[in-house]
Motif scaffolding. Structure first.
Motif, PDB file in Angstrom:
ATOM      1  N   PHE A 174       9.511  12.683  -0.487  1.00  0.00           N
ATOM      2  CA  PHE A 174       8.838  13.980  -0.579  1.00  0.00           C
ATOM      3  C   PHE A 174       8.313  14.133  -1.996  1.00  0.00           C
ATOM      4  O   PHE A 174       9.050  13.937  -2.969  1.00  0.00           O
ATOM      5  CB  PHE A 174       9.825  15.100  -0.259  1.00  0.00           C
ATOM      6  N   VAL A 175       7.038  14.474  -2.153  1.00  0.00           N
ATOM      7  CA  VAL A 175       6.457  14.548  -3.493  1.00  0.00           C
ATOM      8  C   VAL A 175       5.945  15.936  -3.864  1.00  0.00           C
ATOM      9  O   VAL A 175       5.533  16.149  -4.994  1.00  0.00           O
ATOM     10  CB  VAL A 175       5.318  13.514  -3.679  1.00  0.00           C
ATOM     11  N   GLY A 176       5.936  16.885  -2.939  1.00  0.00           N
ATOM     12  CA  GLY A 176       5.494  18.218  -3.301  1.00  0.00           C
ATOM     13  C   GLY A 176       4.900  18.969  -2.138  1.00  0.00           C
ATOM     14  O   GLY A 176       4.999  18.540  -0.983  1.00  0.00           O
ATOM     15  N   HIS A 177       4.297  20.094  -2.437  1.00  0.00           N
ATOM     16  CA  HIS A 177       3.656  20.891  -1.403  1.00  0.00           C
ATOM     17  C   HIS A 177       2.327  21.395  -1.932  1.00  0.00           C
ATOM     18  O   HIS A 177       2.104  21.465  -3.146  1.00  0.00           O
ATOM     19  CB  HIS A 177       4.534  22.069  -0.983  1.00  0.00           C
ATOM     20  N   ARG A 178       1.441  21.732  -1.039  1.00  0.00           N
ATOM     21  CA  ARG A 178       0.134  22.240  -1.403  1.00  0.00           C
ATOM     22  C   ARG A 178      -0.082  23.577  -0.692  1.00  0.00           C
ATOM     23  O   ARG A 178      -0.138  23.628   0.545  1.00  0.00           O
ATOM     24  CB  ARG A 178      -0.976  21.251  -0.994  1.00  0.00           C
ATOM     25  N   LYS A 179      -0.194  24.642  -1.441  1.00  0.00           N
ATOM     26  CA  LYS A 179      -0.469  25.951  -0.865  1.00  0.00           C
ATOM     27  C   LYS A 179      -1.946  26.077  -0.519  1.00  0.00           C
ATOM     28  O   LYS A 179      -2.804  25.509  -1.188  1.00  0.00           O
ATOM     29  CB  LYS A 179      -0.089  27.060  -1.843  1.00  0.00           C
ATOM     30  N   VAL A 180      -2.234  26.841   0.525  1.00  0.00           N
ATOM     31  CA  VAL A 180      -3.618  27.182   0.852  1.00  0.00           C
ATOM     32  C   VAL A 180      -3.744  28.697   0.791  1.00  0.00           C
ATOM     33  O   VAL A 180      -2.857  29.421   1.232  1.00  0.00           O
ATOM     34  CB  VAL A 180      -4.036  26.635   2.233  1.00  0.00           C
ATOM     35  N   GLU A 181      -4.846  29.169   0.232  1.00  0.00           N
ATOM     36  CA  GLU A 181      -5.016  30.602   0.004  1.00  0.00           C
ATOM     37  C   GLU A 181      -5.185  31.390   1.299  1.00  0.00           C
ATOM     38  O   GLU A 181      -4.795  32.538   1.401  1.00  0.00           O
ATOM     39  CB  GLU A 181      -6.218  30.841  -0.909  1.00  0.00           C
TER      40      GLU A 181
ATOM     41  N   ALA B 224       0.820  -1.210   0.000  1.00  0.00           N
ATOM     42  CA  ALA B 224       0.000   0.000   0.000  1.00  0.00           C
ATOM     43  C   ALA B 224       0.857   1.264   0.000  1.00  0.00           C
ATOM     44  O   ALA B 224       1.972   1.296   0.529  1.00  0.00           O
ATOM     45  CB  ALA B 224      -0.910   0.001   1.220  1.00  0.00           C
ATOM     46  N   LYS B 225       0.308   2.324  -0.603  1.00  0.00           N
ATOM     47  CA  LYS B 225       0.917   3.638  -0.563  1.00  0.00           C
ATOM     48  C   LYS B 225       0.053   4.562   0.277  1.00  0.00           C
ATOM     49  O   LYS B 225      -1.173   4.435   0.286  1.00  0.00           O
ATOM     50  CB  LYS B 225       1.079   4.220  -1.969  1.00  0.00           C
ATOM     51  N   LEU B 226       0.701   5.470   0.995  1.00  0.00           N
ATOM     52  CA  LEU B 226      -0.005   6.404   1.866  1.00  0.00           C
ATOM     53  C   LEU B 226       0.472   7.803   1.547  1.00  0.00           C
ATOM     54  O   LEU B 226       1.676   8.086   1.611  1.00  0.00           O
ATOM     55  CB  LEU B 226       0.290   6.061   3.333  1.00  0.00           C
ATOM     56  N   LEU B 227      -0.450   8.688   1.168  1.00  0.00           N
ATOM     57  CA  LEU B 227      -0.111  10.072   0.870  1.00  0.00           C
ATOM     58  C   LEU B 227      -0.416  10.914   2.106  1.00  0.00           C
ATOM     59  O   LEU B 227      -1.557  10.955   2.576  1.00  0.00           O
ATOM     60  CB  LEU B 227      -0.926  10.566  -0.331  1.00  0.00           C
ATOM     61  N   VAL B 228       0.626  11.563   2.621  1.00  0.00           N
ATOM     62  CA  VAL B 228       0.535  12.249   3.911  1.00  0.00           C
ATOM     63  C   VAL B 228       0.907  13.719   3.737  1.00  0.00           C
ATOM     64  O   VAL B 228       1.935  14.041   3.139  1.00  0.00           O
ATOM     65  CB  VAL B 228       1.479  11.599   4.945  1.00  0.00           C
ATOM     66  N   ALA B 229       0.087  14.622   4.268  1.00  0.00           N
ATOM     67  CA  ALA B 229       0.385  16.052   4.267  1.00  0.00           C
ATOM     68  C   ALA B 229       0.844  16.468   5.659  1.00  0.00           C
ATOM     69  O   ALA B 229       0.291  16.011   6.665  1.00  0.00           O
ATOM     70  CB  ALA B 229      -0.847  16.862   3.858  1.00  0.00           C
ATOM     71  N   VAL B 230       1.850  17.326   5.716  1.00  0.00           N
ATOM     72  CA  VAL B 230       2.467  17.710   6.987  1.00  0.00           C
ATOM     73  C   VAL B 230       2.449  19.226   7.144  1.00  0.00           C
ATOM     74  O   VAL B 230       2.844  19.962   6.236  1.00  0.00           O
ATOM     75  CB  VAL B 230       3.922  17.200   7.066  1.00  0.00           C
TER      76      VAL B 230
ATOM     77  N   ALA C 283      -7.223  21.804  -1.561  1.00  0.00           N
ATOM     78  CA  ALA C 283      -5.774  21.760  -1.776  1.00  0.00           C
ATOM     79  C   ALA C 283      -5.187  20.405  -1.409  1.00  0.00           C
ATOM     80  O   ALA C 283      -4.124  20.031  -1.911  1.00  0.00           O
ATOM     81  CB  ALA C 283      -5.094  22.852  -0.956  1.00  0.00           C
ATOM     82  N   LEU C 284      -5.869  19.661  -0.538  1.00  0.00           N
ATOM     83  CA  LEU C 284      -5.369  18.373  -0.071  1.00  0.00           C
ATOM     84  C   LEU C 284      -5.888  17.208  -0.916  1.00  0.00           C
ATOM     85  O   LEU C 284      -5.971  16.076  -0.441  1.00  0.00           O
ATOM     86  CB  LEU C 284      -5.749  18.161   1.396  1.00  0.00           C
ATOM     87  N   GLU C 285      -6.202  17.464  -2.165  1.00  0.00           N
ATOM     88  CA  GLU C 285      -6.684  16.424  -3.075  1.00  0.00           C
ATOM     89  C   GLU C 285      -5.764  15.201  -3.059  1.00  0.00           C
ATOM     90  O   GLU C 285      -4.552  15.308  -3.226  1.00  0.00           O
ATOM     91  CB  GLU C 285      -6.752  16.969  -4.510  1.00  0.00           C
ATOM     92  N   GLY C 286      -6.339  14.016  -2.836  1.00  0.00           N
ATOM     93  CA  GLY C 286      -5.579  12.777  -2.862  1.00  0.00           C
ATOM     94  C   GLY C 286      -4.886  12.421  -1.564  1.00  0.00           C
ATOM     95  O   GLY C 286      -4.422  11.290  -1.391  1.00  0.00           O
ATOM     96  N   VAL C 287      -4.796  13.377  -0.633  1.00  0.00           N
ATOM     97  CA  VAL C 287      -4.119  13.130   0.646  1.00  0.00           C
ATOM     98  C   VAL C 287      -5.025  12.303   1.550  1.00  0.00           C
ATOM     99  O   VAL C 287      -6.228  12.546   1.649  1.00  0.00           O
ATOM    100  CB  VAL C 287      -3.758  14.471   1.322  1.00  0.00           C
ATOM    101  N   GLN C 288      -4.429  11.328   2.233  1.00  0.00           N
ATOM    102  CA  GLN C 288      -5.204  10.463   3.125  1.00  0.00           C
ATOM    103  C   GLN C 288      -5.096  10.874   4.588  1.00  0.00           C
ATOM    104  O   GLN C 288      -6.042  10.723   5.349  1.00  0.00           O
ATOM    105  CB  GLN C 288      -4.727   9.009   2.955  1.00  0.00           C
ATOM    106  N   VAL C 289      -3.923  11.382   4.995  1.00  0.00           N
ATOM    107  CA  VAL C 289      -3.705  11.725   6.400  1.00  0.00           C
ATOM    108  C   VAL C 289      -2.967  13.057   6.479  1.00  0.00           C
ATOM    109  O   VAL C 289      -2.058  13.319   5.692  1.00  0.00           O
ATOM    110  CB  VAL C 289      -2.888  10.636   7.132  1.00  0.00           C
ATOM    111  N   VAL C 290      -3.357  13.892   7.446  1.00  0.00           N
ATOM    112  CA  VAL C 290      -2.660  15.145   7.735  1.00  0.00           C
ATOM    113  C   VAL C 290      -2.001  15.025   9.105  1.00  0.00           C
ATOM    114  O   VAL C 290      -2.647  14.636  10.085  1.00  0.00           O
ATOM    115  CB  VAL C 290      -3.635  16.339   7.733  1.00  0.00           C
TER     116      VAL C 290
END
Length: 494
Positions: free
Chosen positions: A410-417, A374-380, A437-444
């Motif tokens: 590390f795959v990138g960053h997501r800006k929030v307005e 499994a892959k897990l996409l995580v925003a920090v 902005a967190l499209e596709g992210v599973q966990v923050v």
């Protein structure tokens, strides 16, 4: 040997010089070379020495070090359909925008002031707001003055490449060993859709002929830089329907000609910015479209994924901009460079980086040993230092990592307005923009989050947790992945 316990949290707050100097002189490291344990195994030592403190050329370094751009080069020799330069704008965060243009003398005052106040500063760049190689007299004068006053600062230049071949010898003589070239095409027919005109050899060219000349000059400049051992980063703007798939070919061309990094950035096309693409409805890519293209480029030229598409007068860590603290009206008329803060900061960071690399290696090993497919996409949410150290509601951006069979990347960053918490209150409408902005992210992962936004995120299919507040990012992700897919979890589910 025991070292004074000064946290990286304190390093990103106003600096206590006495504490830093005490830490730097109390045994252990004698220079920043003690951070050499962070060197990737597959990288030559001389290359690592050139990039290890450069936040744009090293993803690892961008957690600790800051860049500064000085807006001394307003003139430009090409027109891009995604560009509208603005010289008195404090509100937009994109290339080509500045609050005020500077003379070389004004730039000198500003750089010394910032170097004294921002100890993370390691790199000075000229990125316009026009083209630094075309507006060369001002660029060269600025670099000559700065290199004499602050000899340990790295010098960088960004260019569209049209005038670059004429400046390579000068750049080599000035010890500028980091150059960024924006290359959006290698096919002039595609280029004609991006560039309406160029100005070359005192003549204006349009259409396919203009794009052909630009392409030839870009390739020549890249080859000349490679021959002189100057590191090059290639910036490419991803424009859906125009050059998105073509960037696979661009990646091959620049790799063959020795590019060190390839940075694929999303088109910024808000109509409010007044660009041709913005006004004609050309959309930018979604976060997942950008990630899919970057993933398809793996195996080609090495990718940069941590770019923030900085203003031409940006100051601070990537992802932050302290430029409004250093406008001309706030600068002292006379100032003397004091290197003490920067030197002390580097000593502390050198020790911290070694610990961080060890923690990262352990976390990556944990994920790989889990043997899950499994892959897990995580925003920090992070303020720097490579840690989960920011409140969810205060985040201006999220750094995104992917954990899976290959480890943690590390795959990138997501800006929030806008931040969810402004003045201490959350707004549901603002949270909607964060969720988008967190499209596709599973966990923050964040240092702290309230129950209300956590519940709203859960309803949107995104889990949020502050269980690993102030841990190293990779350590937190490794433990999260083990919790999600480890043997114990699997057995419990069974």
């Amino acid at each position: 040997m025991n070292q004074p316990m000064i946290s990286l949290e304190s390093l990103f707050q106003p600096i206590d010089v006495d504490a830093l100097e005490k830490a730097a002189t109390s045994g252990g490291c004698a220079s920043s070379s003690c951070g050499s344990s962070a060197k990737p195994a597959d990288m030559a030592a001389d290359v690592w020495d050139r990039i290890k403190d450069h936040p744009c050329y090293s993803e690892e370094a961008h957690h600790y070090f800051a860049r500064m751009h000085v807006a001394v080069a307003p003139a430009c020799n090409i027109q891009c359909n995604y560009c509208n330069r603005k010289y008195d704008c404090a509100n937009e965060s994109r290339p080509g925008v500045v609050s005020e243009k500077l003379t070389p003398d004004q730039a000198m005052r500003k750089v010394v002031t910032v170097a004294n106040e921002v100890p993370q500063l390691s790199v000075l760049g000229i990125a316009g707001p026009g083209d630094a190689c075309y507006d060369w007299t001002k660029s060269k004068s600025t670099f000559d003055a700065i290199s004499q006053q602050i000899p340990d600062i790295k010098l960088c230049i960004s260019t569209n490449g049209l005038a670059l071949p004429d400046r390579v010898d000068d750049l080599a003589r000035m010890n500028v060993d980091h150059v960024t070239i924006t290359i959006n095409m290698v096919d002039p027919e595609i280029g004609a859709q991006i560039y309406p005109w160029i100005y070359y050899n005192k003549r204006r060219y349009e259409g396919i002929e203009a794009a052909r000349i630009l392409h030839e000059r870009q390739m020549l400049g890249l080859e000349m830089l490679t021959a002189r051992g100057i590191l090059t980063k290639i910036n490419s703007v991803m424009i859906p329907g125009i050059n998105d798939q073509h960037l696979l070919e661009v990646n091959k061309w620049v790799k063959e000609r020795g590019a060190f990094l390839h940075n694929v950035m999303p088109l910024i096309s808000d109509p409010a910015h007044g660009t041709h693409f913005g006004l004609t409805g050309q959309r930018g890519p979604t976060p997942m479209e950008l990630k899919e293209l970057q993933d398809a480029l793996e195996g080609g030229a090495k990718l940069m994924r941590h770019c923030r598409q900085c203003r031409a007068d940006a100051v601070g860590l990537l992802g932050e901009d302290r430029g409004q603290e250093f406008t001309l009206d706030q600068l002292p008329e006379t100032i003397t460079y004091d290197p003490s803060k920067r030197e002390a900061y580097r000593e502390i960071v050198a020790r911290e980086r070694g610990d961080h690399v060890a923690a990262k290696e352990a976390a990556v090993a944990t994920v790989k040993e889990t043997a899950a497919d499994a892959k897990l996409l995580v925003a920090v949410a992070t303020q720097g230092g490579g840690r989960v150290n920011q409140h969810f509601g205060h985040a201006k951006e999220f750094q995104v990592y992917e954990a899976g069979p290959k480890g943690i990347t590390f795959v990138g960053h997501r800006k929030v307005e806008a931040q969810y918490c402004e003045g201490g209150w959350g707004e549901d409408a603002t949270l909607d923009t964060v969720i988008a902005a967190l499209e596709g992210v599973q966990v923050v992962l964040c240092a702290k989050i309230g129950e209300c936004p956590k519940d709203l995120l859960t309803a949107a299919g995104i889990r949020a947790t502050d269980d690993w507040g102030f841990e190293y990012i990779e350590t937190a992700i490794g433990e999260l992945y083990l919790r999600e897919f480890g043997v114990e979890t699997t057995a419990a589910v069974a």
